[in-house]
Every structure is written in C-alpha cells, then in structure tokens.
Design a protein around this motif. Structure first.
Motif, short mmCIF file in Angstrom:
data_model
loop_
_atom_site.label_atom_id
_atom_site.label_comp_id
_atom_site.label_asym_id
_atom_site.label_seq_id
_atom_site.Cartn_x
_atom_site.Cartn_y
_atom_site.Cartn_z
N UNK A 1 0.81 -1.15 -0.12
CA UNK A 1 -0.16 -0.21 -0.04
C UNK A 1 0.83 1.25 0.06
N UNK A 2 0.69 2.10 -0.71
CA UNK A 2 1.56 3.26 -0.97
C UNK A 2 1.02 4.88 -0.62
N UNK A 3 1.44 5.39 0.56
CA UNK A 3 1.01 6.83 0.82
C UNK A 3 2.04 7.73 -0.06
N UNK A 4 1.40 8.68 -0.71
CA UNK A 4 2.41 9.42 -1.46
C UNK A 4 1.98 11.08 -0.92
N UNK A 5 3.08 11.63 -0.65
CA UNK A 5 2.83 13.16 -0.56
C UNK A 5 3.47 14.00 -1.48
N UNK A 6 2.87 15.10 -1.84
CA UNK A 6 3.35 16.05 -2.78
C UNK A 6 3.19 17.54 -2.22
#
Length: 209
Positions: free
Chosen positions: A116-121
């Motif tokens: 599962x991926x959590x991506x912040x930008x």
C-alpha cells in the motif's frame, strides 16, 4: 513502531502529560498484548527499550471539544523502502509519476508486496513526509476528493501493477493494493515528493474521545 496521529480540539483541556499518557498506553498494549518490541533507545548506539516506546506522535489541532486518536503500527521492512525527493518545478507531473513508480521498482520484493502506498506532494522537506504517512490512513476505497489527484491515483496504481513484481516478488498483476496521494501548497521554487511504502498488512484503528 507505534505511529499515533491525534486530532485535538482547541477547546480540550488535558490534565497531566498527554504524550506521557500515549506512551504509557503503547507500553501497556505491547507488554500486555505480547507484541514484538521493536524500538531502540538510540539510532546509533541501539539498545531495545523493552516496551516499544516511545511512540511517534503527530498532533493536529482542530476546532471543537473532541479528541480523535489513530494508531497505525508501522513495520520497517517496508518503511526502509520509502523515499523522499526534492524535485524541481520543471520536473512537473511526469517527474512526479516517474519518482513514485521508480520507488516501487527499486523496492522490488523487499517490502513484502502486495503493498500500500502513501504519497505526499508539496509542503516542505518535513511536511511532505508527513503527508505521505498521513495518506496511509485513508481507506483504500476512498479516492482523493480532488478529481485531478484521484485520476493520478488510478493512473499510478495501474502503472505500478504493470511492473509485474507481484505478491512477495514472485510476479503477477497485483503489486500494489492501493495508493493514496495527499497534497498541500509549496514554495514556488520547489516540488517535494515523498513515498511511504507499507506492506499488505497496513493497519490502523481510531477512537474518538
């Protein structure tokens, strides 16, 4: 590591040390529940604390008189595969997508896929890492409320599953179970991106007090 996210109402008054209470709860939970104690007292000199404390606590102030606590235990087999990059604005959305996909490709079988991926930008160096970790708290079937980012989530999930890494790295079409993006404003000269990798047993539980 016990990662604890707190939404604390500005009208709440707490007697005693709030953080000490959280650490004590973690200590009791890991000791009484016979959970594995994984925290070392010092990153370089090591030495296990013996009770999985201290917890990693993030407090966010909100309106009202309530308090919501979310606990998200995080293993480091996957955490170690996480990455952060201060991209240039010129890298744009294509650079953003390349970095996310490259992170999964480089991780390979190490984080025990399906992941599962959590991506912040956006934000700053520290805030973008927080956004990536916060993204892991969102249920897999809840897309980003912004249609632009919701479409990016779908596109990236498809591209990652086409890498063919598969469960435990044995190949297949299910490398990633879900991907969530959290975004915030950033400086005109920057494009911070962080990817927080989590394994298939991404867990979280919340309680409102």
């Amino acid at each position: 590591m016990a990662c604890v996210f707190v939404e604390l109402g500005t009208d709440v008054h707490i007697d005693g040390s709030f953080e000490a209470a959280i650490h004590e709860g973690v200590r009791r939970g890991y000791t009484d529940g016979y959970l594995r104690k994984s925290i070392v007292a010092d990153p370089l000199r090591r030495g296990n604390t013996g009770d999985n404390t201290p917890a990693a606590i993030t407090v966010h102030l909100v309106d009202g008189d309530g308090c919501t606590i979310t606990v998200a235990p995080k293993g480091f087999g996957s955490e170690n595969m996480s990455r952060i990059q201060m991209l240039k604005p010129a890298d744009g959305v294509e650079g953003f997508k390349r970095f996310v996909i490259e992170t999964v490709r480089l991780a390979g079988s190490n984080p025990c896929p399906p992941i599962v991926l959590g991506v912040g930008v956006g934000g700053s160096f520290d805030k973008v890492a927080y956004l990536a970790k916060k993204a892991l708290l969102r249920p897999l079937d809840v897309p980003n409320p912004d249609p632009y980012y919701a479409d990016l989530e779908k596109e990236l999930l498809t591209a990652i599953n086409e890498l063919g890494i598969g469960p435990q790295g044995f190949g297949g079409r299910t490398t990633c179970l879900g991907l969530a993006i959290e975004q915030m404003p950033t400086h005109v000269a920057g494009l911070p991106v962080a990817v927080n990798v989590s394994c298939h047993v991404t867990r979280r539980a919340s309680a409102a007090l």
